[in-house]
Design a protein around this motif. Structure first.
Motif, PDB file in Angstrom:
ATOM      1  N   GLU A 151     -51.953  73.267  12.102  1.00 20.31           N
ATOM      2  CA  GLU A 151     -51.963  73.034  10.654  1.00 20.31           C
ATOM      3  C   GLU A 151     -52.466  71.638  10.300  1.00 20.31           C
ATOM      4  O   GLU A 151     -52.556  71.294   9.129  1.00 20.31           O
ATOM      5  N   GLY A 152     -52.787  70.854  11.295  1.00 20.57           N
ATOM      6  CA  GLY A 152     -53.303  69.506  11.058  1.00 20.57           C
ATOM      7  C   GLY A 152     -52.194  68.503  10.798  1.00 20.57           C
ATOM      8  O   GLY A 152     -51.013  68.785  11.014  1.00 20.57           O
ATOM      9  N   LEU A 153     -52.579  67.347  10.319  1.00 20.38           N
ATOM     10  CA  LEU A 153     -51.595  66.303  10.039  1.00 20.38           C
ATOM     11  C   LEU A 153     -50.687  66.764   8.901  1.00 20.38           C
ATOM     12  O   LEU A 153     -51.175  67.207   7.860  1.00 20.38           O
ATOM     13  N   PRO A 154     -49.375  66.653   9.093  1.00 25.28           N
ATOM     14  CA  PRO A 154     -48.472  67.121   8.035  1.00 25.28           C
ATOM     15  C   PRO A 154     -48.488  66.194   6.822  1.00 25.28           C
ATOM     16  O   PRO A 154     -48.758  64.997   6.947  1.00 25.28           O
ATOM     17  N   ASP A 155     -48.196  66.767   5.664  1.00 22.87           N
ATOM     18  CA  ASP A 155     -48.019  65.961   4.464  1.00 22.87           C
ATOM     19  C   ASP A 155     -46.656  65.283   4.571  1.00 22.87           C
ATOM     20  O   ASP A 155     -45.647  65.960   4.775  1.00 22.87           O
ATOM     21  N   ILE A 156     -46.643  63.978   4.452  1.00 23.52           N
ATOM     22  CA  ILE A 156     -45.387  63.240   4.554  1.00 23.52           C
ATOM     23  C   ILE A 156     -44.855  63.042   3.136  1.00 23.52           C
ATOM     24  O   ILE A 156     -45.597  62.625   2.243  1.00 23.52           O
ATOM     25  N   PRO A 157     -43.571  63.342   2.933  1.00 20.51           N
ATOM     26  CA  PRO A 157     -43.005  63.205   1.582  1.00 20.51           C
ATOM     27  C   PRO A 157     -43.172  61.794   1.022  1.00 20.51           C
ATOM     28  O   PRO A 157     -43.034  60.805   1.747  1.00 20.51           O
ATOM     29  N   ASP A 158     -43.459  61.725  -0.261  1.00 22.32           N
ATOM     30  CA  ASP A 158     -43.656  60.438  -0.927  1.00 22.32           C
ATOM     31  C   ASP A 158     -42.454  59.516  -0.764  1.00 22.32           C
ATOM     32  O   ASP A 158     -42.610  58.300  -0.659  1.00 22.32           O
ATOM     33  N   THR A 159     -41.253  60.094  -0.738  1.00 24.32           N
ATOM     34  CA  THR A 159     -40.046  59.273  -0.590  1.00 24.32           C
ATOM     35  C   THR A 159     -40.050  58.525   0.730  1.00 24.32           C
ATOM     36  O   THR A 159     -39.723  57.333   0.772  1.00 24.32           O
ATOM     37  N   LEU A 160     -40.437  59.192   1.812  1.00 22.53           N
ATOM     38  CA  LEU A 160     -40.485  58.514   3.114  1.00 22.53           C
ATOM     39  C   LEU A 160     -41.571  57.440   3.133  1.00 22.53           C
ATOM     40  O   LEU A 160     -41.368  56.354   3.672  1.00 22.53           O
ATOM     41  N   VAL A 161     -42.713  57.751   2.554  1.00 20.06           N
ATOM     42  CA  VAL A 161     -43.795  56.757   2.487  1.00 20.06           C
ATOM     43  C   VAL A 161     -43.327  55.547   1.679  1.00 20.06           C
ATOM     44  O   VAL A 161     -43.538  54.390   2.084  1.00 20.06           O
ATOM     45  N   ALA A 162     -42.661  55.799   0.554  1.00 16.26           N
ATOM     46  CA  ALA A 162     -42.166  54.698  -0.288  1.00 16.26           C
ATOM     47  C   ALA A 162     -41.128  53.859   0.448  1.00 16.26           C
ATOM     48  O   ALA A 162     -41.153  52.627   0.364  1.00 16.26           O
ATOM     49  N   LEU A 163     -40.218  54.497   1.173  1.00 13.74           N
ATOM     50  CA  LEU A 163     -39.204  53.742   1.912  1.00 13.74           C
ATOM     51  C   LEU A 163     -39.829  52.836   2.978  1.00 13.74           C
ATOM     52  O   LEU A 163     -39.397  51.705   3.172  1.00 13.74           O
ATOM     53  N   THR A 164     -40.874  53.333   3.649  1.00 12.27           N
ATOM     54  CA  THR A 164     -41.527  52.484   4.652  1.00 12.27           C
ATOM     55  C   THR A 164     -42.266  51.335   3.982  1.00 12.27           C
ATOM     56  O   THR A 164     -42.267  50.217   4.488  1.00 12.27           O
ATOM     57  N   GLY A 165     -42.887  51.604   2.833  1.00  6.24           N
ATOM     58  CA  GLY A 165     -43.611  50.549   2.114  1.00  6.24           C
ATOM     59  C   GLY A 165     -42.683  49.494   1.533  1.00  6.24           C
ATOM     60  O   GLY A 165     -42.944  48.289   1.646  1.00  6.24           O
ATOM     61  N   VAL A 166     -41.577  49.938   0.932  1.00  2.00           N
ATOM     62  CA  VAL A 166     -40.616  48.987   0.358  1.00  2.00           C
ATOM     63  C   VAL A 166     -39.988  48.143   1.462  1.00  2.00           C
ATOM     64  O   VAL A 166     -39.819  46.931   1.304  1.00  2.00           O
ATOM     65  N   SER A 167     -39.661  48.765   2.588  1.00  2.44           N
ATOM     66  CA  SER A 167     -39.055  47.986   3.679  1.00  2.44           C
ATOM     67  C   SER A 167     -40.059  46.994   4.270  1.00  2.44           C
ATOM     68  O   SER A 167     -39.676  45.893   4.675  1.00  2.44           O
ATOM     69  N   ALA A 168     -41.346  47.346   4.295  1.00  2.00           N
ATOM     70  CA  ALA A 168     -42.363  46.393   4.762  1.00  2.00           C
ATOM     71  C   ALA A 168     -42.461  45.216   3.795  1.00  2.00           C
ATOM     72  O   ALA A 168     -42.555  44.061   4.219  1.00  2.00           O
ATOM     73  N   ALA A 169     -42.421  45.508   2.495  1.00  2.00           N
ATOM     74  CA  ALA A 169     -42.472  44.430   1.493  1.00  2.00           C
ATOM     75  C   ALA A 169     -41.238  43.536   1.598  1.00  2.00           C
ATOM     76  O   ALA A 169     -41.351  42.303   1.503  1.00  2.00           O
ATOM     77  N   LEU A 170     -40.081  44.124   1.795  1.00  2.00           N
ATOM     78  CA  LEU A 170     -38.851  43.348   1.976  1.00  2.00           C
ATOM     79  C   LEU A 170     -38.945  42.472   3.219  1.00  2.00           C
ATOM     80  O   LEU A 170     -38.555  41.301   3.195  1.00  2.00           O
ATOM     81  N   TYR A 171     -39.482  43.029   4.282  1.00  2.00           N
ATOM     82  CA  TYR A 171     -39.631  42.283   5.537  1.00  2.00           C
ATOM     83  C   TYR A 171     -40.507  41.037   5.330  1.00  2.00           C
ATOM     84  O   TYR A 171     -40.151  39.937   5.745  1.00  2.00           O
ATOM     85  N   VAL A 172     -41.628  41.209   4.651  1.00  2.00           N
ATOM     86  CA  VAL A 172     -42.529  40.074   4.404  1.00  2.00           C
ATOM     87  C   VAL A 172     -41.889  39.086   3.427  1.00  2.00           C
ATOM     88  O   VAL A 172     -41.975  37.872   3.625  1.00  2.00           O
ATOM     89  N   SER A 173     -41.228  39.602   2.386  1.00  2.00           N
ATOM     90  CA  SER A 173     -40.558  38.723   1.415  1.00  2.00           C
ATOM     91  C   SER A 173     -39.498  37.878   2.100  1.00  2.00           C
ATOM     92  O   SER A 173     -39.313  36.699   1.776  1.00  2.00           O
ATOM     93  N   LYS A 174     -38.807  38.472   3.041  1.00  2.00           N
ATOM     94  CA  LYS A 174     -37.789  37.737   3.802  1.00  2.00           C
ATOM     95  C   LYS A 174     -38.433  36.598   4.590  1.00  2.00           C
ATOM     96  O   LYS A 174     -37.869  35.504   4.686  1.00  2.00           O
ATOM     97  N   LYS A 175     -39.612  36.838   5.112  1.00  2.00           N
ATOM     98  CA  LYS A 175     -40.330  35.784   5.846  1.00  2.00           C
ATOM     99  C   LYS A 175     -40.701  34.628   4.911  1.00  2.00           C
ATOM    100  O   LYS A 175     -40.644  33.472   5.299  1.00  2.00           O
ATOM    101  N   VAL A 176     -41.090  34.973   3.681  1.00  2.00           N
ATOM    102  CA  VAL A 176     -41.446  33.946   2.698  1.00  2.00           C
ATOM    103  C   VAL A 176     -40.224  33.089   2.375  1.00  2.00           C
ATOM    104  O   VAL A 176     -40.315  31.861   2.273  1.00  2.00           O
ATOM    105  N   ALA A 177     -39.072  33.723   2.229  1.00  2.00           N
ATOM    106  CA  ALA A 177     -37.853  33.013   1.825  1.00  2.00           C
ATOM    107  C   ALA A 177     -37.162  32.303   2.986  1.00  2.00           C
ATOM    108  O   ALA A 177     -36.279  31.476   2.752  1.00  2.00           O
ATOM    109  N   GLU A 178     -37.559  32.617   4.197  1.00  2.00           N
ATOM    110  CA  GLU A 178     -36.890  32.056   5.380  1.00  2.00           C
ATOM    111  C   GLU A 178     -36.987  30.530   5.420  1.00  2.00           C
ATOM    112  O   GLU A 178     -38.054  29.957   5.230  1.00  2.00           O
ATOM    113  N   ARG A 179     -35.862  29.907   5.651  1.00  2.00           N
ATOM    114  CA  ARG A 179     -35.779  28.444   5.792  1.00  2.00           C
ATOM    115  C   ARG A 179     -34.917  28.127   7.000  1.00  2.00           C
ATOM    116  O   ARG A 179     -34.057  28.915   7.396  1.00  2.00           O
TER     117      ARG A 179
END
Length: 186
Positions: A151-179
């Motif tokens: 069936e080819g590459l499965p469609d990944i639910p938008d919620t899972l894609v959003a959770l990975t994207g938000v967590s990546a943004a949080l990860y980078v934001s944490k690096k910016v705030a790190e002191r």
């Protein structure tokens, strides 16, 4: 420099390998499915081989779905951004990364624990979320793809894609705030 496992590198590598594995599986199984050369065109293995070949051809025609571009791109962007931020902060003296030669000898369990912890070994919520949401999405991907590669590459639910994207943004934001934490020296 500190020889610790990098959550951003691991996420980028995991998604790259997952997508390459799926595309490679469709290609190889569609070209070399174990059918006898004299098999009847109506035989089950011939039909399966043809479906896999069609899935790969469909992938070539349609290209990669947008969610896969996000799942490959966000970890890569987080990797580049976090490396640049950390390198800049070390160079400016804002944070300190000490060489830790013993970390290179760490066990697999210790290396995995590093993916969800800060430099002092304490669990870090941002790193933990980044790892966990990507593992859930990759797990979902494999549970959907492996039983039905035709069936080819499965469609990944938008919620899972959003959770990975938000967590990546949080990860980078944490690096910016790190002191650097204040230290009493005397």
């Amino acid at each position: 420099k500190d020889n610790r496992a990098s959550p951003s590198k691991v996420q980028a590598v995991l998604w790259t390998y997952a997508v390459v594995f799926a595309i490679g599986s469709m290609l190889l199984l569609g070209k070399s499915f174990n059918c006898p050369p004299e098999a009847d065109p109506e035989h089950k293995c011939v039909a399966q081989k043809n479906k896999l070949a069609e899935a790969f051809e469909g992938f070539l025609e349609q290209g990669l779905q947008a969610e896969y571009l996000v799942l490959l791109g966000f970890p890569a962007a987080a990797l580049v951004a976090s490396k640049a931020i950390t390198t800049g902060k070390v160079a400016d003296g804002e944070i300190e990364k000490l060489e830790n030669p013993a970390a290179a000898e760490a066990s697999l369990g210790d290396r995995i624990a590093e993916l969800a912890s800060d430099d002092s070994g304490d669990t870090d919520l941002g790193d933990f979320q980044y790892l966990l949401f990507n593992l859930i999405a990759i797990g979902w991907f494999f549970f959907e793809f492996l039983p039905r590669p035709e069936e080819g590459l499965p469609d990944i639910p938008d919620t899972l894609v959003a959770l990975t994207g938000v967590s990546a943004a949080l990860y980078v934001s944490k690096k910016v705030a790190e002191r650097q934490k204040p230290v009493i020296t005397s």
